[in-house]
Design a protein around this motif. Structure first.
Motif, short mmCIF file in Angstrom:
data_model
loop_
_atom_site.label_atom_id
_atom_site.label_comp_id
_atom_site.label_asym_id
_atom_site.label_seq_id
_atom_site.Cartn_x
_atom_site.Cartn_y
_atom_site.Cartn_z
N SER A 289 42.57 43.22 34.48
CA SER A 289 43.23 43.04 33.19
C SER A 289 42.70 41.86 32.39
O SER A 289 42.67 41.89 31.18
CB SER A 289 44.73 42.81 33.37
OG SER A 289 45.28 43.75 34.20
N TYR A 290 42.33 40.78 33.11
CA TYR A 290 42.03 39.56 32.38
C TYR A 290 40.55 39.19 32.36
O TYR A 290 40.16 38.25 31.70
CB TYR A 290 42.88 38.41 32.92
CG TYR A 290 44.36 38.71 32.84
CD1 TYR A 290 44.98 38.85 31.59
CD2 TYR A 290 45.12 38.94 33.99
CE1 TYR A 290 46.32 39.18 31.49
CE2 TYR A 290 46.45 39.27 33.90
CZ TYR A 290 47.05 39.40 32.65
OH TYR A 290 48.38 39.73 32.56
N VAL A 291 39.73 39.91 33.11
CA VAL A 291 38.29 39.62 33.07
C VAL A 291 37.50 40.89 32.77
O VAL A 291 36.78 40.96 31.76
CB VAL A 291 37.79 39.01 34.41
CG1 VAL A 291 36.30 38.68 34.30
CG2 VAL A 291 38.57 37.75 34.76
N TYR A 292 37.66 41.89 33.60
CA TYR A 292 36.79 43.07 33.53
C TYR A 292 36.99 43.83 32.21
O TYR A 292 36.02 44.06 31.46
CB TYR A 292 37.10 43.97 34.72
CG TYR A 292 36.25 45.22 34.81
CD1 TYR A 292 34.89 45.13 35.09
CD2 TYR A 292 36.82 46.49 34.65
CE1 TYR A 292 34.11 46.27 35.19
CE2 TYR A 292 36.06 47.63 34.77
CZ TYR A 292 34.70 47.52 35.04
OH TYR A 292 33.93 48.65 35.15
N LEU A 310 29.45 42.39 38.24
CA LEU A 310 28.83 41.24 38.89
C LEU A 310 29.69 39.99 38.66
O LEU A 310 29.99 39.24 39.60
CB LEU A 310 27.42 41.04 38.35
CG LEU A 310 26.65 39.84 38.91
CD1 LEU A 310 26.29 40.08 40.36
CD2 LEU A 310 25.40 39.55 38.09
N ILE A 311 30.09 39.79 37.41
CA ILE A 311 30.92 38.63 37.09
C ILE A 311 32.24 38.69 37.85
O ILE A 311 32.66 37.73 38.50
CB ILE A 311 31.20 38.57 35.56
CG1 ILE A 311 29.89 38.40 34.80
CG2 ILE A 311 32.18 37.43 35.23
CD1 ILE A 311 29.17 37.11 35.08
N VAL A 312 32.89 39.85 37.78
CA VAL A 312 34.19 39.99 38.44
C VAL A 312 34.08 39.71 39.93
O VAL A 312 34.91 39.00 40.51
CB VAL A 312 34.76 41.40 38.20
CG1 VAL A 312 35.92 41.67 39.15
CG2 VAL A 312 35.23 41.53 36.76
N THR A 316 35.79 36.94 42.09
CA THR A 316 36.71 37.33 43.17
C THR A 316 36.34 36.60 44.46
O THR A 316 37.19 36.07 45.16
CB THR A 316 36.66 38.85 43.41
OG1 THR A 316 36.97 39.51 42.19
CG2 THR A 316 37.66 39.27 44.47
N GLY A 317 35.04 36.60 44.76
CA GLY A 317 34.59 35.91 45.97
C GLY A 317 34.93 34.43 45.90
O GLY A 317 35.53 33.87 46.82
N PHE A 318 34.58 33.84 44.78
CA PHE A 318 34.74 32.39 44.63
C PHE A 318 36.22 32.00 44.66
O PHE A 318 36.57 30.92 45.13
CB PHE A 318 34.10 31.98 43.30
CG PHE A 318 33.70 30.54 43.25
CD1 PHE A 318 33.14 29.91 44.35
CD2 PHE A 318 33.87 29.79 42.09
CE1 PHE A 318 32.76 28.58 44.31
CE2 PHE A 318 33.49 28.46 42.03
CZ PHE A 318 32.94 27.85 43.15
#
Lengths: 458, 390
Positions: A289-292, A310-312, A316-318
């Motif tokens: 909702s707030y990034v992708y 890639l960004i998401v 998510t990992g970080f």
């Protein structure tokens, strides 16, 4: 304070529930705020300040947004205030030392790490308040003008430290007026005890095996041991996190709130795509909702979609921890998600059994990257998993933990849901079963403090 | 949901959602009240330790979180039906076919063993401390005896495939390393003689110590290494203390066999002095009735004591003067040293864990030799050997 402790179960919980249910309706949110702050302050009172900052800033920011609906610049400034404060808190507390370490390594600097401990639950509640401000900005929900109600939303103790990430939209109604009947309380008790058992009986026990594997040293593992170890971790992380979410949902229900579901038999998924719709669902939908979607989601062509993913997945990992292995863990899933979008998903849909094997294999390998923070260790562990010696060493662990792991594996299938429903249909048996499980859980909590003092006689 | 409120049956009792809720409120409330009402205990026999007491509230401790931690420990330690819950956990673990509880492994024939998966770095530090010590006193012969623990010797009784530290291999390596590095150091290897008597009662089933018989066989290895004639075990009169439940039992929470029997041997004439007091008998039999029965050997680890052979005609290593041995040890030495009274007139026995001075003042005295005697796990975890250098 954690739910799986005697002090929570037999001090905090009875007193908190008593205060909450005795309070007249108009005071309930106030009582909830006070007990939640107490819950948070226990052990680290200083960090209650963050809670106050968080409440105050988001209250002011959302109010500002509300009053400036027609002024896009000021509206944005207020949103920026909220985003900067929340992300600032998260980055400052969680990632400062990571940044210092990496700057030191990259430029040969010698900055000293900062001595801060991570405030409990900061990753969860900052995301929660962020979602609130953004939703207000988007006009999806009016700003909350009652400071007490808003404070109660931010600090609500059931989900405060380990999620689920509850959006304000989802509980706004309940926050204003909620009724709770005995069926709800019954189901809340059931979920809470199920969650407690997940954590105390399965996660902690599987965790003991994983601890042993670490003590033995990855270099000494045989191939079967390496798989056994990561199988244990696979169960540990699911029942730990899933159990905690269940306890939160159960407690919420007892208090009259309906929190979103956070895990839905993730290990029964047949693709990574599906896995992530079933694992830590509130985090997934948060990023969605707030990034992708704000970045364009899949609406701007495939290359752009891949970039968005890639960004998401980097984020998510970080989000899971301030260490490179978590970033790699996120990117690892990114690779599989893209492969699945390209061609793999179609194939998996046609081969159910292979799809299950594929998913569980991919996920188990992912937990290696997740569980081991140093990159060399990850390499060594993977090497043992795929080309380690095929010896019978560690046979003992198969015997000693086998049944625990088999039970854990069974309970991580959709069978649990089915059994639970059957059990619940017969209330007497349900009550009896739950109380037995509860007492066994308590015995493990007491047992963990059973700590014979022997050293002086060596 | 609403309609099945009352029509579920359990036996003859109709349980409603209200009744269901009431059951759990009752459980929680009763346990809460009973736990508060239950008077605090100060000591746990079973765990052999003092339990946490209610911490006193102070602003400073509240703010830095120590009050909260202490309070949680207090709640845990003083919890209602603590023993019962501990047993329930043990039962549940047994039903899960767990081969262990609290890091104690259930072996064959009632044997309990330590789980010991990692060799701590402290081991190497301690070996280095011994090496340094030997170099500081090059004219004094130093004997090092690190006894293997029960799991390393009784491998027939161990479940298969436990990846414990290979004590024997580590000890062999250490022996080579130490003996090649210094001329006044020798390591006494006891594993082979213990292994040769594997069928004997060498270690307690329920305790982490070796038995007096185990210690005796190690003593023969010591004699062999030092070129002296060991006294035969049958030369001494044995006494038995039955009903010994040791430390492994306490940790494991359950026994899987009979309790142990402690044997001690009369050593006519031998006596000890404890911080100048004495002579006292070699064995403190008041401990034989208590729980910590192993404490009867050498008064359970005093910081310093002297053991006298107390008679003429011990086999002297040197005819002209009294033979004096300095022993630096842990509790494995306690049932071992009585055998050495046949060869040393006087033994000064130091337990570094409670000895709060450096060793150098003692080293100015005249010693025939120094014996450093520990068990492997105790040695690997003891951070007091640094005192050898001061």
């Amino acid at each position: 304070m954690v739910f799986s402790s005697l002090i929570f179960l037999f001090r905090f919980l009875p007193l908190a529930l008593l205060a909450y249910f005795l309070a007249p309706r108009f005071l309930k949110n106030g009582v909830l705020l006070v007990i939640s702050l107490f819950f948070y302050a226990w052990g680290e009172p200083r960090y209650v300040l963050i809670m106050f900052i968080s409440i105050a800033v988001d209250y002011i920011a959302s109010g500002g947004i509300e009053r400036n609906r027609s002024n896009p610049i000021r509206k944005r400034l207020f949103l920026a205030l909220s985003i900067c404060t929340n992300l600032g808190l998260l980055l400052g507390f969680k990632y400062s030392n990571f940044l210092i370490e990496n700057l030191n390594a990259a430029f040969g600097l010698a900055m000293a790490p900062i001595a801060i401990t991570l405030p409990l639950g900061i990753s969860f509640y900052t995301f929660q308040t962020l979602s609130y401000s953004i939703d207000v900005y988007r006009g999806e929900v009016p700003a909350e003008r009652n400071l007490i109600d808003f404070g109660a939303y931010v600090c609500l103790f059931p989900q405060l430290i380990a999620g689920p990430i509850v959006r304000y939209v989802d509980i706004r109604k309940a926050l204003k007026s909620r009724t709770v009947d005995f069926e709800q309380i019954e189901s809340g008790i059931g979920l809470f005890i199920l969650g407690l058992a997940s954590k105390v009986l399965i996660a902690n026990n599987a965790g003991m095996l994983w601890d042993d594997i670490q003590k033995i040293g990855f270099g000494n593992l045989s191939l079967p041991m390496a798989w056994l170890g990561i199988a244990a971790f696979t169960l540990q992380i699911y029942f730990d996190f899933g159990g905690y979410s269940l306890m939160a949902i159960g407690l919420g229900r007892i208090l009259g709130f309906e929190f979103p579901r956070n895990f839905d038999d993730p290990y029964a998924a047949k693709s990574v795509t599906e896995f992530w719709r079933r694992w830590h669902m509130t985090l997934g939908s948060w990023f969605r909702s707030y990034v992708y979607i704000p970045m364009g989601g899949n609406q701007k062509g495939f290359p752009r979609q891949v970039f968005n993913l890639l960004i998401v997945w980097f984020l998510t990992g970080f989000w899971h921890g301030a260490s490179w292995n978590f970033v790699f863990w996120g990117l690892y899933f990114f690779v599989f998600l893209v492969l699945e979008k390209l061609f793999l998903l179609k194939w998996l849909n046609r081969h159910t059994i292979a799809a299950h094997v594929y998913l569980i294999g991919v996920v188990m390998v992912s937990w290696v990257i997740f569980a081991i923070t140093d990159i060399g260790g990850i390499g060594l562990y993977l090497q043992k998993m795929f080309s380690g010696p095929l010896t019978g060493e560690g046979l003992y662990y198969f015997k000693s933990y086998g049944l625990t792991l088999i039970l854990g594996a069974l309970f991580s299938t959709p069978l649990t849901k089915k059994w639970y429903a059957q059990l619940k249909a017969r209330r007497g048996v349900f009550a009896l079963t739950l109380s037995v499980i509860f007492f066994v859980c308590v015995s493990y909590l007491v047992g963990s403090s059973f700590n014979p003092f022997l050293y002086f006689r060596f | 949901m609403k309609n099945n409120n009352t029509n579920r049956r359990w036996g003859k009792i109709r349980l409603t959602a209200k009744g269901f809720t009431a059951i759990f409120i009752l459980i929680l409330a009763l346990m809460f009240l009973a736990d508060i009402a239950e008077p605090d205990k100060s000591f746990s026999e079973r765990e052999n330790r003092y339990l946490a007491e209610k911490p006193t509230l102070s602003a400073a401790h509240l703010l830095n979180g120590t009050f909260e931690t202490d309070y949680e420990t207090y709640i845990d330690d003083q919890f209602l039906w603590r023993d019962g819950f501990v047993n329930l956990k043990g039962l549940s673990e047994a039903m899960l076919l767990k081969g262990e509880n609290n890091a104690i492994i259930f072996g064959k024939d009632g044997y309990l063993f330590n789980k010991y998966l990692t060799l701590p770095d402290q081991y190497e530090k301690n070996i280095n401390a011994i090496e340094q010590f030997a170099q500081n006193y090059p004219e004094i012969p130093i004997h090092v005896l690190i006894a293997p623990n029960s799991y390393a010797v009784l491998d027939q009784k161990m479940p298969e495939g436990v990846m414990n530290v290979d004590e024997i291999a580590v000890l062999n390596e250490t022996k080579q390393m130490l003996e090649s590095g210094s001329t006044n150091l020798d390591c006494i290897e006891t594993a082979s003689v213990l292994n040769a008597h594997e069928e004997a009662y060498l270690y307690y089933r329920s305790d982490h110590h070796w038995t007096t018989e185990g210690a005796y066989w190690a003593y023969t290895a010591y004699c062999k290494a030092e070129g002296i004639e060991p006294v035969s075990l049958s030369a001494y009169t044995p006494h038995e203390v039955p009903g010994f439940y040791g430390t492994l039992y306490a940790s494991a929470g359950r026994l899987n066999g009979d309790p142990d029997v402690i044997t001690y041997y009369d050593i006519p004439g031998a006596y000890v002095t404890l911080s100048g007091e004495g002579p006292l008998p070699l064995y403190d039999l008041s401990d034989a009735d208590g729980r910590d029965k192993y404490g009867l050997f050498l008064y359970n680890n005093p910081s310093q004591m002297t053991v006298f052979s107390g008679k003429e005609g011990v086999q002297p290593l040197s005819d002209e003067k009294k033979t004096r041995l300095l022993v630096i040890k842990d509790s494995y030495a306690n049932c071992f040293l009585p055998f050495l009274t046949a060869h040393y007139d006087e033994m000064e026995v130091v337990d570094l864990r409670y000895f709060n001075r450096g060793i150098s003042a003692l080293m100015e005295e005249d010693w025939d030799a120094v014996l450093i005697l520990y068990n492997f796990i105790g040695f690997s975890e003891d951070n007091n050997l640094i005192k050898l250098m001061h």
